[in-house]
Design a protein around this motif. Structure first.
Motif, PDB file in Angstrom:
ATOM      1  N   ARG A 135     -23.769  35.038 -31.219  1.00 16.28           N
ATOM      2  CA  ARG A 135     -23.085  33.740 -31.286  1.00 16.28           C
ATOM      3  C   ARG A 135     -24.082  32.586 -31.158  1.00 16.28           C
ATOM      4  N   ARG A 138     -25.870  31.945 -34.423  1.00 13.79           N
ATOM      5  CA  ARG A 138     -25.010  31.193 -35.341  1.00 13.79           C
ATOM      6  C   ARG A 138     -24.910  29.730 -34.908  1.00 13.79           C
ATOM      7  N   PHE A 139     -24.817  29.507 -33.600  1.00 13.27           N
ATOM      8  CA  PHE A 139     -24.719  28.134 -33.099  1.00 13.27           C
ATOM      9  C   PHE A 139     -25.967  27.324 -33.441  1.00 13.27           C
ATOM     10  N   LYS A 146     -17.628  26.095 -31.000  1.00 14.29           N
ATOM     11  CA  LYS A 146     -16.924  27.341 -30.694  1.00 14.29           C
ATOM     12  C   LYS A 146     -17.916  28.483 -30.496  1.00 14.29           C
ATOM     13  N   ASP A 147     -18.942  28.524 -31.343  1.00 12.63           N
ATOM     14  CA  ASP A 147     -19.949  29.577 -31.212  1.00 12.63           C
ATOM     15  C   ASP A 147     -20.685  29.458 -29.883  1.00 12.63           C
ATOM     16  N   ASP A 312     -13.800  32.454 -39.059  1.00 13.15           N
ATOM     17  CA  ASP A 312     -14.738  32.500 -37.939  1.00 13.15           C
ATOM     18  C   ASP A 312     -16.047  33.186 -38.320  1.00 13.15           C
ATOM     19  N   GLY A 314     -18.680  31.079 -39.242  1.00  7.68           N
ATOM     20  CA  GLY A 314     -19.660  30.000 -39.186  1.00  7.68           C
ATOM     21  C   GLY A 314     -19.538  29.035 -40.350  1.00  7.68           C
TER      22      GLY A 314
END
Length: 374
Positions: A135, A138-139, A146-147, A312, A314
């Motif tokens: 996560r 991805r963030f 959210k990530d 969800d 990304g």
């Protein structure tokens, strides 16, 4: 292979190794990797490919060859682990599979094995840690809060289950530091010092934390909202490669980049817009209706972007389409969307190369502009 051939190959390898070491570039790394492959030396090919991926994480051609080599190396291990999971599942087997797929950037598959592990072994910290790292990756790419929220939840859970989970603690320290939660970052760093008091990396991060600007309030939701809206971290530990804010990139920077590659083989149009679909710059071959192509490509981008959010997975990263209208390649990078439209006959590799050249030209122009304005 004769003695002279052996000496020649050795000299070639030494030359290519030196080039990759002293003048690192995707071209130099790829030449060295391919040379090792041609010699049947898969281990060294993979070693160099890993170095290349570490330095050029966004280079598709580099990751493509690394992924192929890594998959070949890990195939037997993957099959064995899957067999073990069917016969006698263990948290270790789940974690090993997740790590392999994480390395191959097959995030959904990696997450699947993490979730299965958590369902079966809810008190094992490893899968929570890997989920958090996935996560976080991805963030750092998409800046979606959210990530980050899910990453923090998973990593904190891993820490709760194992207070000596170094990977979770260091990842938490870095995310907290970079979104502005300085005190929280320092707490997690000091937790590491309890079992690794001489860790130089931790000491360095503690020193850095003393100089990170502190926001008025350390509220995680508010800070993440700010990061998502600005598409920038509060503080980047990778200062040199931090994305340049779109607001300070001028139209001229993009237009100059377009001018540098217009007229390229098989290229009909190049279009650049922001994430809201506002046109920034464009190039079109003579007698080509750039406006129509722009409307079509933006519609494609926005549709895929919406679907990505709903599923969800990304932010939108890239898309490639082929059809009677021609070939369209779209890439999103640092809040900017780049779109290339090519003739029907042009190969995807060529169009992909044009986009890579465009992104590189924008990056160079932006760096020059930043230096000039200092």
């Amino acid at each position: 292979m004769g003695l002279f051939d052996t000496l020649r190959y050795k000299k070639d390898l030494e030359r290519l190794e030196k080039s990759a070491r002293e003048e690192p570039s995707t071209e130099n790394f790829l030449s060295l990797i391919k040379k090792y492959i041609s010699l049947g030396d898969q281990d060294n090919a993979l070693r160099v490919a890993k170095q290349a991926v570490d330095q050029f994480a966004d280079a598709d051609d580099v990751f493509e060859i690394y992924c192929k080599l890594r998959r070949q190396q890990a195939q037997e291990e993957i099959e064995t682990l899957k067999k073990n999971l069917k016969q006698r599942p263990t948290p270790s087997a789940f974690a090993q599979l997740a790590e392999i797929y994480k390395d191959l950037r097959e995030d959904e598959t990696a997450m699947k094995y993490c979730r299965q592990s958590i369902e079966t072994f809810p008190n094992d910290d490893r899968s929570y840690c890997i989920l958090g790292e996935l996560r976080l990756r991805r963030f750092y790419s998409d800046f979606l809060r959210k990530d980050a929220q899910l990453a923090i939840t998973h990593l904190e859970k891993a820490y709760e289950l194992n207070i000596r989970n170094y990977r979770s603690l260091i990842a938490l320290s870095k995310i907290y530091l970079q979104i502005g939660m300085v005190q929280k970052a320092r707490q997690r760093l000091k937790s590491i010092l309890l079992f690794a008091p001489e860790d130089e990396n931790v000491k360095k991060l503690l020193d850095i934390s003393a100089n990170v600007p502190k926001p008025p309030h350390e509220d995680v939701d508010a800070l993440l909202h700010q990061v998502e809206s600005q598409r920038r971290l509060h503080y980047s530990l990778d200062r040199e490669n931090a994305p340049v804010a779109l607001s300070i990139l001028s139209h001229e920077i993009f237009q100059e980049a377009l001018e540098s590659i217009k007229g390229a083989e098989g290229l009909l149009s190049l279009l650049i817009c922001d994430e809201d679909g506002n046109l920034i710059a464009r190039y079109a071959k003579e007698n080509i209706d750039a406006h129509t192509y722009f409307e079509v490509t933006v519609a494609i981008y926005q549709t895929v972007q919406d679907s990505s959010r709903q599923m969800d997975v990304g932010r939108f990263q890239k898309a490639e389409l082929e059809g009677p209208f021609g070939n369209i390649h779209i890439v999103s990078s640092d809040g900017v969307v780049y779109m290339a439209v090519g003739e029907f006959s042009v190969k995807s590799e060529i169009l992909r190369k044009h986009l890579q050249q465009l992104l590189k030209a924008v990056s160079i122009n932006a760096a020059k502009n930043t230096t000039k304005n200092r």
